[in-house]
Enzyme design. Sequence first.
Site, short mmCIF file in Angstrom:
data_model
loop_
_atom_site.label_atom_id
_atom_site.label_comp_id
_atom_site.label_asym_id
_atom_site.label_seq_id
_atom_site.Cartn_x
_atom_site.Cartn_y
_atom_site.Cartn_z
N THR A 168 36.99 47.90 44.00
CA THR A 168 37.86 49.03 43.53
C THR A 168 38.47 49.92 44.44
OG1 THR A 168 36.64 49.18 41.41
CG2 THR A 168 38.06 50.83 41.96
N LEU A 209 32.60 39.21 38.75
CA LEU A 209 32.69 40.46 37.24
C LEU A 209 32.31 39.54 36.16
CD1 LEU A 209 36.04 42.39 38.34
CD2 LEU A 209 33.51 42.76 38.74
N ARG A 261 29.91 41.13 33.72
CA ARG A 261 30.49 41.77 32.58
C ARG A 261 29.57 40.97 31.34
NH1 ARG A 261 36.85 40.55 33.77
NH2 ARG A 261 37.22 42.58 35.08
N GLU A 272 33.93 47.63 35.27
CA GLU A 272 33.97 46.21 34.79
C GLU A 272 35.10 45.93 34.12
OE1 GLU A 272 32.19 43.80 36.23
OE2 GLU A 272 30.36 44.80 37.04
P1 TGC Z 1 45.00 36.40 37.47
O1 TGC Z 1 46.22 35.81 38.00
O2 TGC Z 1 44.54 36.45 36.02
O3 TGC Z 1 43.68 35.64 38.16
C1 TGC Z 1 43.65 35.45 39.64
C2 TGC Z 1 42.73 34.31 39.74
O4 TGC Z 1 41.22 34.64 39.32
C3 TGC Z 1 41.00 33.58 38.29
N1 TGC Z 1 40.24 34.74 37.25
C4 TGC Z 1 38.99 34.63 37.10
N2 TGC Z 1 37.74 33.89 37.54
C5 TGC Z 1 36.76 34.17 37.16
N3 TGC Z 1 36.47 35.16 36.08
C6 TGC Z 1 37.52 35.81 35.68
N4 TGC Z 1 37.18 36.62 34.98
C7 TGC Z 1 39.01 35.48 36.02
N5 TGC Z 1 39.92 36.22 35.63
C8 TGC Z 1 40.80 35.67 36.40
C9 TGC Z 1 42.09 32.99 37.82
O5 TGC Z 1 42.06 31.91 37.21
C10 TGC Z 1 42.92 33.06 38.96
O6 TGC Z 1 42.54 31.79 39.82
P2 TGC Z 1 43.24 31.02 40.83
O7 TGC Z 1 42.57 29.95 41.15
O8 TGC Z 1 44.62 30.62 39.86
O9 TGC Z 1 43.91 31.83 41.95
O10 TGC Z 1 44.78 37.81 38.13
P3 TGC Z 1 45.56 39.17 37.76
O11 TGC Z 1 45.94 39.77 38.93
O12 TGC Z 1 46.56 38.90 36.60
O13 TGC Z 1 44.27 40.05 36.95
C11 TGC Z 1 44.11 40.13 35.80
C12 TGC Z 1 43.19 41.32 35.52
C13 TGC Z 1 43.64 42.59 35.16
C14 TGC Z 1 42.45 40.67 34.34
C15 TGC Z 1 42.12 41.57 36.62
O14 TGC Z 1 42.71 41.98 37.78
C16 TGC Z 1 40.84 42.46 36.14
O15 TGC Z 1 39.99 42.12 35.63
N6 TGC Z 1 41.01 43.70 36.45
C17 TGC Z 1 39.96 44.66 36.29
C18 TGC Z 1 39.27 44.93 37.30
C19 TGC Z 1 37.91 45.30 37.29
O16 TGC Z 1 37.18 44.89 36.40
N7 TGC Z 1 37.23 45.81 38.32
C20 TGC Z 1 35.67 45.91 38.42
C21 TGC Z 1 35.24 46.42 39.60
S1 TGC Z 1 33.51 46.20 39.89
C22 TGC Z 1 32.78 47.36 38.80
O17 TGC Z 1 33.32 48.08 38.20
C23 TGC Z 1 31.45 47.27 38.81
S2 TGC Z 1 30.44 48.55 38.10
C24 TGC Z 1 28.94 47.70 37.89
C25 TGC Z 1 27.87 48.65 37.46
O18 TGC Z 1 27.57 49.70 37.83
O19 TGC Z 1 27.15 48.30 36.30
P1 FAD Z 2 42.83 52.63 36.62
O1 FAD Z 2 42.94 51.20 36.91
O2 FAD Z 2 43.67 53.78 37.28
O3 FAD Z 2 43.37 53.05 35.22
C1 FAD Z 2 43.61 54.11 34.39
C2 FAD Z 2 44.18 54.13 33.12
O4 FAD Z 2 45.32 53.02 32.98
C3 FAD Z 2 43.05 53.33 32.15
O5 FAD Z 2 42.87 53.87 30.92
C4 FAD Z 2 43.35 51.84 31.96
O6 FAD Z 2 42.80 51.30 30.85
C5 FAD Z 2 44.95 51.85 31.96
N1 FAD Z 2 45.51 50.73 32.34
C6 FAD Z 2 45.49 49.91 33.23
N2 FAD Z 2 45.98 48.82 33.24
C7 FAD Z 2 46.79 49.04 32.24
C8 FAD Z 2 47.99 48.19 31.73
N3 FAD Z 2 48.47 47.15 32.23
N4 FAD Z 2 48.50 48.85 30.49
C9 FAD Z 2 48.19 49.97 30.06
N5 FAD Z 2 47.16 50.48 30.52
C10 FAD Z 2 46.52 50.12 31.50
N6 FAD Z 2 34.16 49.29 41.12
C11 FAD Z 2 33.68 48.50 42.24
O7 FAD Z 2 34.37 47.75 42.85
N7 FAD Z 2 32.35 48.44 42.30
C12 FAD Z 2 31.10 49.08 41.61
O8 FAD Z 2 30.11 49.14 41.72
C13 FAD Z 2 31.80 50.15 40.87
N8 FAD Z 2 30.88 51.18 40.18
C14 FAD Z 2 31.37 52.10 39.37
C15 FAD Z 2 30.72 53.15 38.71
C16 FAD Z 2 31.31 54.09 37.84
C17 FAD Z 2 30.17 55.03 37.44
C18 FAD Z 2 32.56 54.05 37.52
C19 FAD Z 2 33.26 55.21 36.95
C20 FAD Z 2 33.54 53.04 38.05
C21 FAD Z 2 32.92 52.07 38.93
N9 FAD Z 2 33.45 51.11 39.61
C22 FAD Z 2 33.33 50.23 40.60
C23 FAD Z 2 35.08 51.06 39.52
C24 FAD Z 2 35.64 50.63 38.11
O9 FAD Z 2 35.61 49.39 37.97
C25 FAD Z 2 37.03 51.17 37.73
O10 FAD Z 2 36.93 52.58 37.45
C26 FAD Z 2 37.79 50.57 36.75
O11 FAD Z 2 38.14 49.35 37.08
C27 FAD Z 2 39.10 51.22 36.47
O12 FAD Z 2 39.87 51.59 37.31
P2 FAD Z 2 40.35 53.01 37.87
O13 FAD Z 2 39.22 54.03 37.84
O14 FAD Z 2 41.09 53.16 39.22
O15 FAD Z 2 41.39 53.19 36.63
#
Ligand code: TGC
Ligand code: FAD
Length: 387
Positions: free
Chosen positions: A136, A243, A247, A367
């Site tokens: 992120t 992820l 997740r 996530e």
């Molecule tokens: P998109 O075009 O859908 O996909 C790009 C490429 O990735 C592949 N793919 C996946 N592969 C594995 N698992 C998945 N869930 C996958 N989703 C997509 C896909 O097949 C493609 O591959 P290729 O070979 O064709 O290139 O990508 P997009 O840009 O449209 O993104 C879609 C979206 C919005 C779902 C994605 O960007 C997303 O999931 N956004 C949310 C980001 C997120 O969850 N960040 C989390 C950060 S880490 C965190 O929060 C840790 S907290 C942990 C803790 O403290 O417990």
């Molecule tokens: P934004 O992406 O700016 O989203 C803002 C709002 O817009 C949200 O309500 C969202 O749902 C909405 N939104 C997004 N897209 C759309 C759309 N297409 N249409 C309508 N609404 C939309 N990240 C890491 O990489 N590693 C970590 O270890 C990690 N740990 C974390 C720990 C904590 C405690 C927290 C709070 C977050 C952590 N994160 C980590 C980051 C986390 O994954 C992000 O906060 C999360 O993915 C959302 O991104 P953002 O906060 O920038 O919100």
Amino acid sequence: MALHPYDLYDVRSLLDEDERAVQDAVARFTDERVLPIIGECFDQARFPTELIHEMAELGLLGATLPAEYGCAGLNAVSYGLICQELERGDSGLRSFASVQSSLCMYPIFAYGSEEQRRRWLPEMAAGRVIGCFGLTEPHGGSDPGNMKTHARRDGDDWILNGSKMWITNGNLADIAIVWAKTDDGIQGFVVEKGFAGFSAQEIKHKMSLRASVTSALYFDDVRVPDANRLPNVKGLKGPLGCLTQARYGITWGPIGAAIACLDEALGYSRERILFDRPVAATQSAQIRLADWARRITAAQLLSLQLGRLKDAGKMQPTQVSLAKWNNCRMAIDIAREARDLLGGAGITTEHSPIRHALNLESVITYEGTETVHQLVVGRELTGINAF
Ligand code: TGC
Ligand code: FAD
């Protein structure tokens, strides 16, 4: 025979002996080691580092990876049960295990060289090396494809510049798995603490996940040897693949938090006498408690089936999105309502519901936010990308 209030469908009978043993061991750890201290840790905004060694001894770090790397080699259902029992204690403990296992050890295992696996995984399983995962960025976590952090090749090294935000374990970590843009697409790098130009700054004033370390990471011309690049993946599918692993575990965790809240509310409402009868004897309290049990039961069955699909190699990311969305929503709603059922007593950390409710604000956001997972399911149904 009376049904178990936290397992009305006897989901435990669907577990094998090894899975039950894992659940019992982690439940004991949570009851004996986490619950006595966690309210205070939350108050003091302190992650209980003293528990890392015990978690490692129990085999909770990288639990599904093979024994040859010092890991427990458990199945996906067991990993889910670990997450559930840890989060019954606190989401911060489960976050620590998720990040270490699914977001740091998994990419080294899945995308790393054999040399990288042998160097890092045994130390990480033992809890001697702690990891964090940097995807992120400050300008928008939901759209990681738009990252600005980049790495430029320079001889045998890479020069990394950029920043990451909201990184769990950031200031605790010995290594960071950092995703950066390169001329050849997004790639992952193992950035070691102490590399010149790499710094972490803890994020203070959190009202959620207070018993967890969250940081910003900064990279200012950090020189990273090519030996620290994960060689076997390129593109956004690298981090998104991690992820999916994390997740999956997070679908189980909130079940534990919800059970903790149901447990507190059941006990409290039986004891609390209002208008000459226990609150638990009123129809409205029973309807609420019954409704929570219904939602917990549905979540348990969802995660168990997801785990069985994962163990059979058939789990799809969209299925993970559905369960992450459902189970986080289930748990945060129950935690908020349980806080209400406790009345004024519900606002302090003497009781767990407000702590869980506040933690779950992060869990439903990280996530992938609830909206992100809804849109993933919508895309699957319609074939139209609405992001
Ligand atoms: P998109 O075009 O859908 O996909 C790009 C490429 O990735 C592949 N793919 C996946 N592969 C594995 N698992 C998945 N869930 C996958 N989703 C997509 C896909 O097949 C493609 O591959 P290729 O070979 O064709 O290139 O990508 P997009 O840009 O449209 O993104 C879609 C979206 C919005 C779902 C994605 O960007 C997303 O999931 N956004 C949310 C980001 C997120 O969850 N960040 C989390 C950060 S880490 C965190 O929060 C840790 S907290 C942990 C803790 O403290 O417990
Ligand atoms: P934004 O992406 O700016 O989203 C803002 C709002 O817009 C949200 O309500 C969202 O749902 C909405 N939104 C997004 N897209 C759309 C759309 N297409 N249409 C309508 N609404 C939309 N990240 C890491 O990489 N590693 C970590 O270890 C990690 N740990 C974390 C720990 C904590 C405690 C927290 C709070 C977050 C952590 N994160 C980590 C980051 C986390 O994954 C992000 O906060 C999360 O993915 C959302 O991104 P953002 O906060 O920038 O919100």
